[in-house]
Motif scaffolding. Structure first.
Motif, PDB file in Angstrom:
ATOM      1  N   VAL A  69     -12.695   1.979 -21.660  1.00 36.51           N
ATOM      2  CA  VAL A  69     -13.761   2.413 -20.246  1.00 36.51           C
ATOM      3  C   VAL A  69     -14.052   1.372 -19.170  1.00 36.51           C
ATOM      4  CG1 VAL A  69     -16.515   3.112 -20.438  1.00 36.51           C
ATOM      5  CG2 VAL A  69     -15.258   3.687 -22.460  1.00 36.51           C
ATOM      6  N   VAL A  70     -13.761   0.558 -20.130  1.00 38.12           N
ATOM      7  CA  VAL A  70     -14.688  -0.805 -18.601  1.00 38.12           C
ATOM      8  C   VAL A  70     -13.570  -0.805 -17.561  1.00 38.12           C
ATOM      9  CG1 VAL A  70     -13.701  -3.728 -18.342  1.00 38.12           C
ATOM     10  CG2 VAL A  70     -15.977  -2.650 -21.018  1.00 38.12           C
ATOM     11  N   SER A  71     -12.083  -1.262 -18.211  1.00 35.58           N
ATOM     12  CA  SER A  71     -10.770  -0.281 -17.414  1.00 35.58           C
ATOM     13  C   SER A  71     -11.237   1.002 -16.655  1.00 35.58           C
ATOM     14  CB  SER A  71      -9.432  -0.336 -18.153  1.00 35.58           C
ATOM     15  OG  SER A  71      -9.141   0.912 -18.815  1.00 35.58           O
ATOM     16  N   SER A  72     -11.468   1.627 -16.786  1.00 31.92           N
ATOM     17  CA  SER A  72     -11.573   3.062 -16.000  1.00 31.92           C
ATOM     18  C   SER A  72     -12.684   2.760 -14.578  1.00 31.92           C
ATOM     19  CB  SER A  72     -11.646   3.945 -17.296  1.00 31.92           C
ATOM     20  OG  SER A  72     -10.468   3.941 -17.607  1.00 31.92           O
ATOM     21  N   VAL A  73     -13.542   2.276 -15.510  1.00 27.59           N
ATOM     22  CA  VAL A  73     -14.444   1.936 -14.475  1.00 27.59           C
ATOM     23  C   VAL A  73     -14.545   0.790 -13.211  1.00 27.59           C
ATOM     24  CG1 VAL A  73     -16.981   0.617 -14.357  1.00 27.59           C
ATOM     25  CG2 VAL A  73     -17.078   2.381 -15.938  1.00 27.59           C
ATOM     26  N   ILE A  74     -13.582  -0.473 -13.766  1.00 29.27           N
ATOM     27  CA  ILE A  74     -12.921  -0.869 -12.412  1.00 29.27           C
ATOM     28  C   ILE A  74     -12.295  -0.552 -11.692  1.00 29.27           C
ATOM     29  CG2 ILE A  74     -11.453  -3.076 -12.225  1.00 29.27           C
ATOM     30  CD1 ILE A  74     -13.559  -4.368 -14.866  1.00 29.27           C
ATOM     31  N   ALA A  75     -10.856   0.254 -12.118  1.00 29.75           N
ATOM     32  CA  ALA A  75     -10.497   0.615 -11.126  1.00 29.75           C
ATOM     33  C   ALA A  75     -11.208   1.727 -10.577  1.00 29.75           C
ATOM     34  CB  ALA A  75      -9.534   1.883 -11.919  1.00 29.75           C
ATOM     35  N   ALA A  76     -12.394   2.159 -10.932  1.00 29.73           N
ATOM     36  CA  ALA A  76     -13.139   3.146 -10.116  1.00 29.73           C
ATOM     37  C   ALA A  76     -13.489   2.285  -8.829  1.00 29.73           C
ATOM     38  CB  ALA A  76     -14.186   4.385 -11.395  1.00 29.73           C
ATOM     39  N   LEU A  77     -13.851   1.486  -9.309  1.00 30.72           N
ATOM     40  CA  LEU A  77     -14.901   0.701  -8.310  1.00 30.72           C
ATOM     41  C   LEU A  77     -14.048   0.228  -7.472  1.00 30.72           C
ATOM     42  CD1 LEU A  77     -17.199  -1.422 -10.722  1.00 30.72           C
ATOM     43  CD2 LEU A  77     -17.799   0.955  -8.937  1.00 30.72           C
ATOM     44  N   VAL A  78     -12.409  -0.202  -7.224  1.00 31.69           N
ATOM     45  CA  VAL A  78     -11.661  -0.173  -6.955  1.00 31.69           C
ATOM     46  C   VAL A  78     -11.460   0.501  -5.664  1.00 31.69           C
ATOM     47  CG1 VAL A  78      -9.487  -1.830  -6.646  1.00 31.69           C
ATOM     48  CG2 VAL A  78     -10.700  -2.604  -7.653  1.00 31.69           C
ATOM     49  N   VAL A  79     -11.097   1.982  -6.026  1.00 31.17           N
ATOM     50  CA  VAL A  79     -10.872   2.748  -5.061  1.00 31.17           C
ATOM     51  C   VAL A  79     -11.878   2.874  -4.282  1.00 31.17           C
ATOM     52  CG1 VAL A  79     -10.653   5.681  -5.420  1.00 31.17           C
ATOM     53  CG2 VAL A  79      -9.042   3.807  -6.708  1.00 31.17           C
ATOM     54  N   VAL A  80     -12.986   3.018  -5.142  1.00 33.74           N
ATOM     55  CA  VAL A  80     -14.478   2.580  -3.634  1.00 33.74           C
ATOM     56  C   VAL A  80     -13.906   2.353  -3.043  1.00 33.74           C
ATOM     57  CG1 VAL A  80     -17.000   3.539  -3.791  1.00 33.74           C
ATOM     58  CG2 VAL A  80     -15.137   4.352  -5.589  1.00 33.74           C
ATOM     59  N   ALA A  81     -14.142   0.743  -3.318  1.00 30.81           N
ATOM     60  CA  ALA A  81     -13.809  -0.015  -2.077  1.00 30.81           C
ATOM     61  C   ALA A  81     -12.737   0.128  -1.066  1.00 30.81           C
ATOM     62  CB  ALA A  81     -13.805  -1.068  -3.221  1.00 30.81           C
ATOM     63  N   VAL A  82     -11.861   0.064  -1.690  1.00 28.57           N
ATOM     64  CA  VAL A  82     -11.066   0.009  -0.746  1.00 28.57           C
ATOM     65  C   VAL A  82     -10.630   1.075   0.140  1.00 28.57           C
ATOM     66  CG1 VAL A  82      -7.904   0.711  -0.735  1.00 28.57           C
ATOM     67  CG2 VAL A  82      -8.401  -0.816  -2.096  1.00 28.57           C
ATOM     68  N   LEU A  83     -11.306   2.870  -0.213  1.00 31.12           N
ATOM     69  CA  LEU A  83     -11.749   3.914  -0.417  1.00 31.12           C
ATOM     70  C   LEU A  83     -12.477   3.097   1.627  1.00 31.12           C
ATOM     71  CD1 LEU A  83     -11.253   6.696  -2.101  1.00 31.12           C
ATOM     72  CD2 LEU A  83      -9.682   6.301  -0.415  1.00 31.12           C
ATOM     73  N   SER A  84     -13.661   2.367   0.591  1.00 30.06           N
ATOM     74  CA  SER A  84     -15.165   2.569   1.814  1.00 30.06           C
ATOM     75  C   SER A  84     -14.284   1.422   3.273  1.00 30.06           C
ATOM     76  CB  SER A  84     -15.955   2.351   1.299  1.00 30.06           C
ATOM     77  OG  SER A  84     -15.558   1.245   0.928  1.00 30.06           O
ATOM     78  N   PHE A  85     -13.988   0.593   2.635  1.00 32.13           N
ATOM     79  CA  PHE A  85     -13.324  -0.536   3.661  1.00 32.13           C
ATOM     80  C   PHE A  85     -12.126   0.196   4.372  1.00 32.13           C
ATOM     81  CE2 PHE A  85      -9.788  -3.625   5.160  1.00 32.13           C
ATOM     82  CZ  PHE A  85     -10.462  -4.496   5.447  1.00 32.13           C
ATOM     83  N   PHE A  86     -11.267   1.337   4.048  1.00 34.13           N
ATOM     84  CA  PHE A  86     -10.953   1.169   5.391  1.00 34.13           C
ATOM     85  C   PHE A  86     -10.746   2.670   5.988  1.00 34.13           C
ATOM     86  CE2 PHE A  86      -6.947  -0.690   2.231  1.00 34.13           C
ATOM     87  CZ  PHE A  86      -6.438  -1.091   3.473  1.00 34.13           C
ATOM     88  N   PHE A  87     -11.422   3.888   5.321  1.00 31.37           N
ATOM     89  CA  PHE A  87     -12.522   4.816   6.214  1.00 31.37           C
ATOM     90  C   PHE A  87     -13.865   4.856   6.563  1.00 31.37           C
ATOM     91  CE2 PHE A  87      -8.489   6.104   3.598  1.00 31.37           C
ATOM     92  CZ  PHE A  87      -7.346   6.807   4.448  1.00 31.37           C
ATOM     93  N   GLY A  88     -14.465   3.523   5.838  1.00 30.96           N
ATOM     94  CA  GLY A  88     -15.552   3.183   6.184  1.00 30.96           C
ATOM     95  C   GLY A  88     -17.057   3.562   8.335  1.00 30.96           C
ATOM     96  N   LYS A  89     -17.241   3.146   8.059  1.00 29.56           N
ATOM     97  CA  LYS A  89     -17.869   3.785   9.338  1.00 29.56           C
ATOM     98  C   LYS A  89     -17.858   1.980   9.885  1.00 29.56           C
ATOM     99  CE  LYS A  89     -20.961   7.496  10.086  1.00 29.56           C
ATOM    100  NZ  LYS A  89     -22.371   7.560   9.857  1.00 29.56           N
ATOM    101  N   LYS A  90     -16.766   1.443  10.482  1.00 31.61           N
ATOM    102  CA  LYS A  90     -16.956   0.718  11.687  1.00 31.61           C
ATOM    103  C   LYS A  90     -17.645   0.434  12.823  1.00 31.61           C
ATOM    104  CE  LYS A  90     -12.529   0.230   9.971  1.00 31.61           C
ATOM    105  NZ  LYS A  90     -11.015  -0.131  10.395  1.00 31.61           N
ATOM    106  N   GLU A  91     -18.148  -0.899  13.426  1.00 32.50           N
ATOM    107  CA  GLU A  91     -18.712  -1.434  14.268  1.00 32.50           C
ATOM    108  C   GLU A  91     -18.199  -1.508  15.251  1.00 32.50           C
ATOM    109  OE1 GLU A  91     -21.505  -4.714  15.502  1.00 32.50           O
ATOM    110  OE2 GLU A  91     -21.954  -3.999  13.623  1.00 32.50           O
TER     111      GLU A  91
END
Length: 59
Positions: free
Chosen positions: A32-54
């Motif tokens: 469970v912990v590893s799955s949650v961490i993996a999901a958070l990493v995926v969300v962070a990477v996607l938001s970093f690359f595809f998030g709104k940039k100023e």
């Protein structure tokens, strides 16, 4: 597949894993912990690359 769908799929996989491995609590906790961490990493990477940039304009 959207991020929300991937997270829902991960939740389903975790639930199935918990049902199969209810005897060994450490394995369930680690999974469970590893799955949650993996999901958070995926969300962070996607938001970093595809998030709104100023946009800044220099003159």
């Amino acid at each position: 597949m959207s991020v929300e769908e991937k997270i829902d799929q991960a939740k389903d996989i975790i639930k199935e894993g918990v049902d199969k491995v209810t005897d060994n609590k450490n394995v369930v906790l680690i999974s469970v912990v590893s799955s949650v961490i993996a999901a958070l990493v995926v969300v962070a990477v996607l938001s970093f690359f595809f998030g709104k940039k100023e946009k800044k304009f220099f003159r």
